[in-house]
Design an enzyme around this catalytic site. Structure first.
Site, PDB file in Angstrom:
ATOM      1  N   CYS A  73       0.837  -1.210   0.000  1.00 10.35           N
ATOM      2  CA  CYS A  73       0.000   0.000   0.000  1.00 10.35           C
ATOM      3  C   CYS A  73       0.871   1.260   0.000  1.00 10.35           C
ATOM      4  O   CYS A  73       1.500   1.587   1.015  1.00 10.35           O
ATOM      5  CB  CYS A  73      -0.926  -0.026   1.214  1.00 10.35           C
ATOM      6  N   CYS A  76      -0.112   3.960   2.550  1.00 12.09           N
ATOM      7  CA  CYS A  76       0.267   3.532   3.907  1.00 12.09           C
ATOM      8  C   CYS A  76       1.694   3.976   4.232  1.00 12.09           C
ATOM      9  O   CYS A  76       1.997   4.396   5.351  1.00 12.09           O
ATOM     10  CB  CYS A  76       0.157   2.021   4.045  1.00 12.09           C
TER      11      CYS A  76
END
Length: 314
Positions: A73, A76
């Site tokens: 991700c 993230c």
């Protein structure tokens, strides 16, 4: 989410399957039993399905920020360093619990992590959605400041980890207690009695119409009351099959708000408002205004949605 109420959003995520795990009190500066090594200092810990019960118990002493992330991700990787920096600067007043959703599917399912990064707070064992997606450091600091205020209102004022000692008992006792009606509402929420909590907050507002904590708490407990028996998949199917069914669209918007998908909820209701006949629009406008208050007037998503609503009205 830029406005967090003292009424923790119990029921917005389901932690019941994790709550009864062995949960020996853990210091945030130590690795929970069976867990991975802490990341970036003593106030940031990696948590697993097996060790989450300890973090849940720790949230009764100090507010916990749960960062749901994954290695693949990109957003993230933008958000996590910001969270770690801000949490470490607070020196043990909060703990950051990092959850790799790929390695911990039970936690991902319990938090209804439909998209990541997703950030949730825990106060006294109760989950409070904060925000999803990568947000700037300034917004992270604002939301954590509000989290600390709510934690203090609920008596969660300890510090943990490193060389920090837990807050002295006398210091905790000096925290201002909740007003009686607020305490009544929060006790009702703890029991799952949302009707009584709604009544208590309504009484508080009748006594003091400027009580913004009561107003925010009322909005959140009304949301809890509406979503507690909803099934996400069934609600989405009903809304898709009946795009102009106001109640069906309300149900999905409520679930989106409780899961932190604020833009999706606002967009759904604004799209509905746009296609309805003028004489059928009032309930949609009222629900939007209620949700605006729940999220907070300073949130840029609220400002954008208000602008679009205004353009549809005039």
């Amino acid at each position: 989410m830029s406005d967090i109420s003292a009424a923790a959003l119990r029921g917005a995520v389901d932690l019941s399957t994790l709550r009864n795990r062995p949960a020996a009190p853990a210091d945030a500066g130590q690795t929970p039993a069976g867990g991975d090594a802490p990341a970036q200092g003593g106030f940031v810990v990696d948590v697993t399905d097996a060790t989450f019960g300890q973090i849940l118990e720790l949230s009764r002493t100090v507010p916990i920020i749960v960062d749901l992330w994954a290695e693949w991700c990109g957003p993230c990787k933008q958000l996590s360093p910001i969270l770690e920096k801000v949490v470490n600067e607070l020196g043990g007043r909060v703990v950051l619990a990092k959850v790799d959703v790929d390695a911990n599917p039970q936690l991902a399912q319990s938090f209804r992590a439909q998209s990541i990064p997703m950030v949730v707070a825990l106060i006294a064992g109760q989950p409070v959605p904060m925000f999803t997606g990568a947000v700037p450091e300034e917004q992270v600091r604002q939301v954590i400041d509000q989290l600390l205020q709510v934690a203090a209102q609920n008596g969660v004022t300890g510090t943990v980890g490193g060389e920090q000692e837990p807050a002295a008992e006398g210091e905790q006792e000096q925290e201002k207690p909740l007003p009686p009606l607020h305490a009544e509402a929060f006790a009702a929420i703890e029991k799952g009695d949302y009707a009584s909590a709604i009544t208590a907050y309504e009484k508080a507002l009748a006594e003091n119409p400027r009580d913004e904590n009561a107003r925010a708490g009322l909005g959140q407990v009304r949301l809890l009351d509406r979503v507690q028996d909803l099934d996400l998949q069934e609600a989405r199917a009903a809304a898709a099959a009946n795009p102009q069914d106001v109640q069906a669209q309300f149900a999905v918007a409520d679930l989106d708000i409780s899961g932190g998908h604020v833009d999706d909820a606002f967009g759904r209701l604004l799209d509905l408002f746009a296609v309805l006949p003028s004489e059928e629009r009032a309930p949609v406008r009222e629900r939007l205004v209620e949700l605006f208050g729940l999220i907070g007037a300073d949130d840029p998503r609220v400002a954008a949605a208000r602008n679009r609503l205004s353009s549809l009205l005039f």
